[in-house]
Design a protein around this motif. Structure first.
Motif, PDB file in Angstrom:
ATOM      1  N   MET A   1      -0.065 -10.076   6.969  1.00 49.12           N
ATOM      2  CA  MET A   1       1.169 -10.524   7.596  1.00 49.12           C
ATOM      3  C   MET A   1       2.224  -9.431   7.519  1.00 49.12           C
ATOM      4  SD  MET A   1       2.768 -13.402   8.690  1.00 49.12           S
ATOM      5  CE  MET A   1       4.402 -13.944   8.876  1.00 49.12           C
ATOM      6  N   LYS A   2       2.353  -8.820   6.324  1.00 46.29           N
ATOM      7  CA  LYS A   2       3.344  -7.780   6.127  1.00 46.29           C
ATOM      8  C   LYS A   2       3.037  -6.581   7.024  1.00 46.29           C
ATOM      9  CE  LYS A   2       5.426  -4.959   2.525  1.00 46.29           C
ATOM     10  NZ  LYS A   2       5.417  -4.604   1.122  1.00 46.29           N
ATOM     11  N   ASN A   3       1.761  -6.247   7.160  1.00 46.42           N
ATOM     12  CA  ASN A   3       1.333  -5.127   7.988  1.00 46.42           C
ATOM     13  C   ASN A   3       1.675  -5.378   9.457  1.00 46.42           C
ATOM     14  OD1 ASN A   3       0.209  -2.685   8.607  1.00 46.42           O
ATOM     15  ND2 ASN A   3      -1.883  -3.478   8.710  1.00 46.42           N
ATOM     16  N   THR A   4       1.469  -6.570   9.936  1.00 47.95           N
ATOM     17  CA  THR A   4       1.784  -6.929  11.316  1.00 47.95           C
ATOM     18  C   THR A   4       3.290  -6.866  11.562  1.00 47.95           C
ATOM     19  OG1 THR A   4      -0.104  -8.430  11.297  1.00 47.95           O
ATOM     20  CG2 THR A   4       1.449  -8.687  13.085  1.00 47.95           C
ATOM     21  N   PHE A   5       4.054  -7.336  10.598  1.00 52.40           N
ATOM     22  CA  PHE A   5       5.520  -7.304  10.729  1.00 52.40           C
ATOM     23  C   PHE A   5       6.016  -5.865  10.836  1.00 52.40           C
ATOM     24  CE2 PHE A   5       9.736  -6.954   8.782  1.00 52.40           C
ATOM     25  CZ  PHE A   5      10.462  -7.754   9.651  1.00 52.40           C
ATOM     26  N   ILE A   6       5.490  -4.974  10.034  1.00 53.58           N
ATOM     27  CA  ILE A   6       5.915  -3.571  10.046  1.00 53.58           C
ATOM     28  C   ILE A   6       5.543  -2.923  11.383  1.00 53.58           C
ATOM     29  CG2 ILE A   6       5.529  -1.309   8.981  1.00 53.58           C
ATOM     30  CD1 ILE A   6       5.350  -2.764   6.286  1.00 53.58           C
ATOM     31  N   GLN A   7       4.362  -3.221  11.904  1.00 54.70           N
ATOM     32  CA  GLN A   7       3.955  -2.688  13.212  1.00 54.70           C
ATOM     33  C   GLN A   7       4.883  -3.206  14.325  1.00 54.70           C
ATOM     34  OE1 GLN A   7      -0.149  -3.844  13.523  1.00 54.70           O
ATOM     35  NE2 GLN A   7      -0.879  -1.901  12.656  1.00 54.70           N
ATOM     36  N   ALA A   8       5.216  -4.469  14.280  1.00 54.28           N
ATOM     37  CA  ALA A   8       6.113  -5.055  15.279  1.00 54.28           C
ATOM     38  C   ALA A   8       7.505  -4.447  15.176  1.00 54.28           C
ATOM     39  CB  ALA A   8       6.181  -6.570  15.112  1.00 54.28           C
ATOM     40  N   LEU A   9       7.972  -4.216  13.965  1.00 50.14           N
ATOM     41  CA  LEU A   9       9.280  -3.594  13.760  1.00 50.14           C
ATOM     42  C   LEU A   9       9.294  -2.166  14.295  1.00 50.14           C
ATOM     43  CD1 LEU A   9      12.126  -3.919  12.596  1.00 50.14           C
ATOM     44  CD2 LEU A   9      11.211  -3.094  10.400  1.00 50.14           C
ATOM     45  N   LYS A  10       8.237  -1.410  14.039  1.00 54.41           N
ATOM     46  CA  LYS A  10       8.129  -0.032  14.546  1.00 54.41           C
ATOM     47  C   LYS A  10       8.128  -0.031  16.082  1.00 54.41           C
ATOM     48  CE  LYS A  10       5.564   2.040  10.698  1.00 54.41           C
ATOM     49  NZ  LYS A  10       4.267   2.625  10.294  1.00 54.41           N
ATOM     50  N   LEU A  11       7.367  -0.922  16.668  1.00 53.21           N
ATOM     51  CA  LEU A  11       7.307  -1.011  18.130  1.00 53.21           C
ATOM     52  C   LEU A  11       8.672  -1.381  18.706  1.00 53.21           C
ATOM     53  CD1 LEU A  11       5.690  -0.939  20.762  1.00 53.21           C
ATOM     54  CD2 LEU A  11       5.139  -3.337  20.393  1.00 53.21           C
ATOM     55  N   THR A  12       9.365  -2.290  18.067  1.00 52.53           N
ATOM     56  CA  THR A  12      10.705  -2.695  18.506  1.00 52.53           C
ATOM     57  C   THR A  12      11.662  -1.508  18.460  1.00 52.53           C
ATOM     58  OG1 THR A  12      10.341  -4.948  17.751  1.00 52.53           O
ATOM     59  CG2 THR A  12      12.626  -4.265  18.086  1.00 52.53           C
ATOM     60  N   ILE A  13      11.620  -0.742  17.400  1.00 53.49           N
ATOM     61  CA  ILE A  13      12.512   0.421  17.261  1.00 53.49           C
ATOM     62  C   ILE A  13      12.178   1.476  18.319  1.00 53.49           C
ATOM     63  CG2 ILE A  13      13.124   2.351  15.740  1.00 53.49           C
ATOM     64  CD1 ILE A  13      12.833   0.331  13.376  1.00 53.49           C
ATOM     65  N   VAL A  14      10.900   1.744  18.520  1.00 49.95           N
ATOM     66  CA  VAL A  14      10.494   2.723  19.546  1.00 49.95           C
ATOM     67  C   VAL A  14      10.948   2.259  20.929  1.00 49.95           C
ATOM     68  CG1 VAL A  14       8.489   3.723  20.725  1.00 49.95           C
ATOM     69  CG2 VAL A  14       8.574   3.696  18.237  1.00 49.95           C
ATOM     70  N   CYS A  15      10.741   1.008  21.258  1.00 52.13           N
ATOM     71  CA  CYS A  15      11.172   0.472  22.559  1.00 52.13           C
ATOM     72  C   CYS A  15      12.686   0.526  22.707  1.00 52.13           C
ATOM     73  CB  CYS A  15      10.669  -0.959  22.758  1.00 52.13           C
ATOM     74  SG  CYS A  15       8.912  -1.058  23.092  1.00 52.13           S
ATOM     75  N   LEU A  16      13.395   0.207  21.662  1.00 50.51           N
ATOM     76  CA  LEU A  16      14.854   0.246  21.688  1.00 50.51           C
ATOM     77  C   LEU A  16      15.353   1.662  21.974  1.00 50.51           C
ATOM     78  CD1 LEU A  16      17.375  -1.538  21.184  1.00 50.51           C
ATOM     79  CD2 LEU A  16      17.327  -0.710  18.834  1.00 50.51           C
ATOM     80  N   ILE A  17      14.789   2.633  21.282  1.00 52.95           N
ATOM     81  CA  ILE A  17      15.194   4.028  21.495  1.00 52.95           C
ATOM     82  C   ILE A  17      14.815   4.480  22.904  1.00 52.95           C
ATOM     83  CG2 ILE A  17      14.724   6.417  20.800  1.00 52.95           C
ATOM     84  CD1 ILE A  17      14.429   5.297  17.896  1.00 52.95           C
ATOM     85  N   PHE A  18      13.600   4.159  23.334  1.00 50.63           N
ATOM     86  CA  PHE A  18      13.151   4.600  24.650  1.00 50.63           C
ATOM     87  C   PHE A  18      13.966   3.963  25.778  1.00 50.63           C
ATOM     88  CE2 PHE A  18      10.542   4.191  28.468  1.00 50.63           C
ATOM     89  CZ  PHE A  18      10.303   5.531  28.738  1.00 50.63           C
ATOM     90  N   PHE A  19      14.068   2.639  25.775  1.00 50.17           N
ATOM     91  CA  PHE A  19      14.698   1.955  26.904  1.00 50.17           C
ATOM     92  C   PHE A  19      16.219   2.030  26.906  1.00 50.17           C
ATOM     93  CE2 PHE A  19      10.510  -0.176  27.008  1.00 50.17           C
ATOM     94  CZ  PHE A  19      10.156   0.218  28.286  1.00 50.17           C
TER      95      PHE A  19
END
Length: 186
Positions: A1-19
């Protein structure tokens, strides 16, 4: 669960910076290559400034009429009527436009009225009409202005914009540009 949360957080940050950053700068850069740096086509005539890419209201008998607008040509509130083609209110509105057009353009058959002269576009701000939409108004304008119809036909031909790359979209005429050119005919 913790691993999935960290991956989702990383993806959110990357998308935020990109878009919110990189993508925005790319689009801004592309807009700088467009005419007027992506701010629209501005036309100045007789000391007045107009945007050629936003529909204008022309209803006087001596001018080519614009496409109807569901938002009264207000660029701040772009939108259609949201009424379906079988809605009784919409049908009554279109019929009223047809009747008005026939009164203002005697001798025109109902079947010869192009749809773009009696129906609003999805944005309500379409600055263009079809070539047939301009041609069907020639008789009225020639009579009101005392201009030969052949001069108006030549003006329509001159102002006709061809499809993008010769195949994408129909021929069209910008009503603002057409009416400005019409004012210059002697």
């Amino acid at each position: 669960m913790k691993n999935t949360f960290i991956q989702a957080l990383k993806l959110t940050i990357v998308c935020l910076i990109f878009f919110s950053g990189i993508y925005t700068l790319i689009i801004l850069g592309i807009a700088q290559l467009a005419p007027n740096q992506g701010k629209g086509e501005v036309i100045t005539d007789n000391g007045k400034t107009y945007y050629a890419n936003i529909g204008q209201s022309f209803t006087q008998a001596g001018y080519f009429n614009s496409r109807p607008s569901a938002v009264a040509y207000n660029a701040a509130g772009s939108g259609g009527s949201n009424k379906g083609p079988s809605n009784p209110e919409y049908l009554a509105e279109v019929q009223k436009r047809v009747d008005t057009f026939l009164i203002l353009n005697p001798g025109i058959d109902k079947k010869d009225i192009p749809a773009d002269l009696v129906t609003a576009s999805g944005s309500g701000l379409d600055p263009n009409i079809s070539v047939q939409g301009a041609k069907v108004q020639v008789k009225r304008i020639a009579k009101v202005r005392g201009i030969e119809a052949s001069k108006l036909d030549a003006l329509i031909k001159e102002q006709t914009e061809q499809p993008l790359l010769g195949v994408l979209g129909p021929q069209k005429i910008n009503v603002l540009k057409l009416n400005i050119a019409l004012n210059k005919i002697k």
